[in-house]
Design a protein around this motif. Structure first.
Motif, PDB file in Angstrom:
ATOM      1  N   SER A  81      -3.390  -0.223   3.427  1.00  0.00           N
ATOM      2  CA  SER A  81      -4.627  -0.469   4.168  1.00  0.00           C
ATOM      3  C   SER A  81      -4.439  -0.365   5.678  1.00  0.00           C
ATOM      4  O   SER A  81      -5.404  -0.316   6.418  1.00  0.00           O
ATOM      5  CB  SER A  81      -5.192  -1.843   3.823  1.00  0.00           C
ATOM      6  N   CYS A  82      -3.202  -0.337   6.142  1.00  0.00           N
ATOM      7  CA  CYS A  82      -2.958  -0.131   7.574  1.00  0.00           C
ATOM      8  C   CYS A  82      -1.567   0.455   7.757  1.00  0.00           C
ATOM      9  O   CYS A  82      -0.747   0.441   6.844  1.00  0.00           O
ATOM     10  CB  CYS A  82      -3.136  -1.411   8.378  1.00  0.00           C
TER      11      CYS A  82
ATOM     12  N   SER B  72      -6.056   2.856   5.538  1.00  0.00           N
ATOM     13  CA  SER B  72      -7.202   2.052   5.975  1.00  0.00           C
ATOM     14  C   SER B  72      -7.703   1.267   4.767  1.00  0.00           C
ATOM     15  O   SER B  72      -7.444   1.648   3.619  1.00  0.00           O
ATOM     16  CB  SER B  72      -8.324   2.925   6.529  1.00  0.00           C
ATOM     17  N   VAL B  73      -8.429   0.188   5.037  1.00  0.00           N
ATOM     18  CA  VAL B  73      -8.959  -0.634   3.944  1.00  0.00           C
ATOM     19  C   VAL B  73      -9.911   0.191   3.083  1.00  0.00           C
ATOM     20  O   VAL B  73      -9.840   0.164   1.856  1.00  0.00           O
ATOM     21  CB  VAL B  73      -9.655  -1.908   4.478  1.00  0.00           C
ATOM     22  N   ASN B  74     -10.809   0.959   3.720  1.00  0.00           N
ATOM     23  CA  ASN B  74     -11.749   1.771   2.948  1.00  0.00           C
ATOM     24  C   ASN B  74     -11.010   2.796   2.088  1.00  0.00           C
ATOM     25  O   ASN B  74     -11.337   2.978   0.913  1.00  0.00           O
ATOM     26  CB  ASN B  74     -12.739   2.479   3.873  1.00  0.00           C
TER      27      ASN B  74
ATOM     28  N   GLU C  30      -7.982   2.597   1.002  1.00  0.00           N
ATOM     29  CA  GLU C  30      -7.276   1.891  -0.069  1.00  0.00           C
ATOM     30  C   GLU C  30      -8.223   1.603  -1.237  1.00  0.00           C
ATOM     31  O   GLU C  30      -7.858   1.785  -2.399  1.00  0.00           O
ATOM     32  CB  GLU C  30      -6.667   0.592   0.449  1.00  0.00           C
ATOM     33  N   LEU C  31      -9.433   1.175  -0.941  1.00  0.00           N
ATOM     34  CA  LEU C  31     -10.398   0.878  -2.006  1.00  0.00           C
ATOM     35  C   LEU C  31     -10.753   2.130  -2.796  1.00  0.00           C
ATOM     36  O   LEU C  31     -10.825   2.097  -4.029  1.00  0.00           O
ATOM     37  CB  LEU C  31     -11.658   0.234  -1.421  1.00  0.00           C
TER      38      LEU C  31
ATOM     39  N   ASP D  20      -0.121  -8.816   0.574  1.00  0.00           N
ATOM     40  CA  ASP D  20       0.571  -8.115   1.649  1.00  0.00           C
ATOM     41  C   ASP D  20       1.966  -8.688   1.796  1.00  0.00           C
ATOM     42  O   ASP D  20       2.195  -9.875   1.581  1.00  0.00           O
ATOM     43  CB  ASP D  20      -0.194  -8.251   2.969  1.00  0.00           C
TER      44      ASP D  20
ATOM     45  N   SER E 281       1.189  -3.453   3.783  1.00  0.00           N
ATOM     46  CA  SER E 281      -0.268  -3.548   3.608  1.00  0.00           C
ATOM     47  C   SER E 281      -0.815  -2.980   2.303  1.00  0.00           C
ATOM     48  O   SER E 281      -1.906  -2.440   2.271  1.00  0.00           O
ATOM     49  CB  SER E 281      -0.944  -2.846   4.785  1.00  0.00           C
TER      50      SER E 281
ATOM     51  N   GLU F 166      -1.543  -4.889  -0.281  1.00  0.00           N
ATOM     52  CA  GLU F 166      -2.188  -6.011  -0.983  1.00  0.00           C
ATOM     53  C   GLU F 166      -3.530  -5.588  -1.559  1.00  0.00           C
ATOM     54  O   GLU F 166      -4.318  -4.940  -0.905  1.00  0.00           O
ATOM     55  CB  GLU F 166      -2.375  -7.167   0.003  1.00  0.00           C
ATOM     56  N   MET F 167      -3.759  -5.957  -2.820  1.00  0.00           N
ATOM     57  CA  MET F 167      -4.987  -5.570  -3.495  1.00  0.00           C
ATOM     58  C   MET F 167      -5.919  -6.738  -3.788  1.00  0.00           C
ATOM     59  O   MET F 167      -7.111  -6.577  -3.803  1.00  0.00           O
ATOM     60  CB  MET F 167      -4.660  -4.888  -4.833  1.00  0.00           C
TER      61      MET F 167
ATOM     62  N   LYS G  47      -8.752  -7.700  -1.316  1.00  0.00           N
ATOM     63  CA  LYS G  47      -9.533  -6.529  -0.950  1.00  0.00           C
ATOM     64  C   LYS G  47     -10.421  -6.023  -2.079  1.00  0.00           C
ATOM     65  O   LYS G  47     -11.430  -5.382  -1.832  1.00  0.00           O
ATOM     66  CB  LYS G  47      -8.608  -5.421  -0.471  1.00  0.00           C
TER      67      LYS G  47
END
Length: 127
Positions: A64-65, A75-77, A79-80, A102, A113, A115-116, A119
């Protein structure tokens, strides 16, 4: 990763064949094809190297970063979106996500980063 699988048939001495498979780290794979990276690249390589063995994706995810690798953007988006693709891939193979939390003790920004849990609360299956 694919060369390691192809060149190390000793992997097949175990009861199953498995691979850590991260499209993020395997350019030219991209965010939009994390499921196809598993089903069209990793699984055929495992089947070819270790025919007849049960297959597992022992680790997969998207950071995510951190930095960018090829077309992979952390990025978080992203990753999703990647996790949605991996969720679809998990319908045809046992797939384990990396990581639940994380890992801030690690020194590499991307590695910290994955971690799920937090998120993906409210995550919807869209296969």
């Amino acid at each position: 990763m694919m060369n390691f699988i192809r060149d190390n048939r000793s992997m097949c001495d175990a009861d199953f064949a498995g691979a850590n498979a991260h499209a993020f780290y395997d350019p030219p794979s991209t965010l939009s094809n994390t499921d196809k990276f598993i089903s069209n690249t990793v699984l055929p390589a495992l089947r070819n190297t270790c025919p007849g063995k049960p297959l597992f994706i022992t680790e997969s995810g998207w950071p995510s970063c951190g930095g960018q690798v090829g077309a992979g953007v952390a990025s978080v988006n992203d990753e999703l979106v990647a996790l949605q693709g991996l969720n679809c891939a998990a319908q045809s193979v046992n797939l384990y996500g990396f990581e639940c939390d994380d890992q801030l003790w690690k020194s590499d920004d991307n590695e910290t980063s994955f971690e799920m849990w937090v998120k993906i609360q409210g995550f919807v299956d869209s296969c």
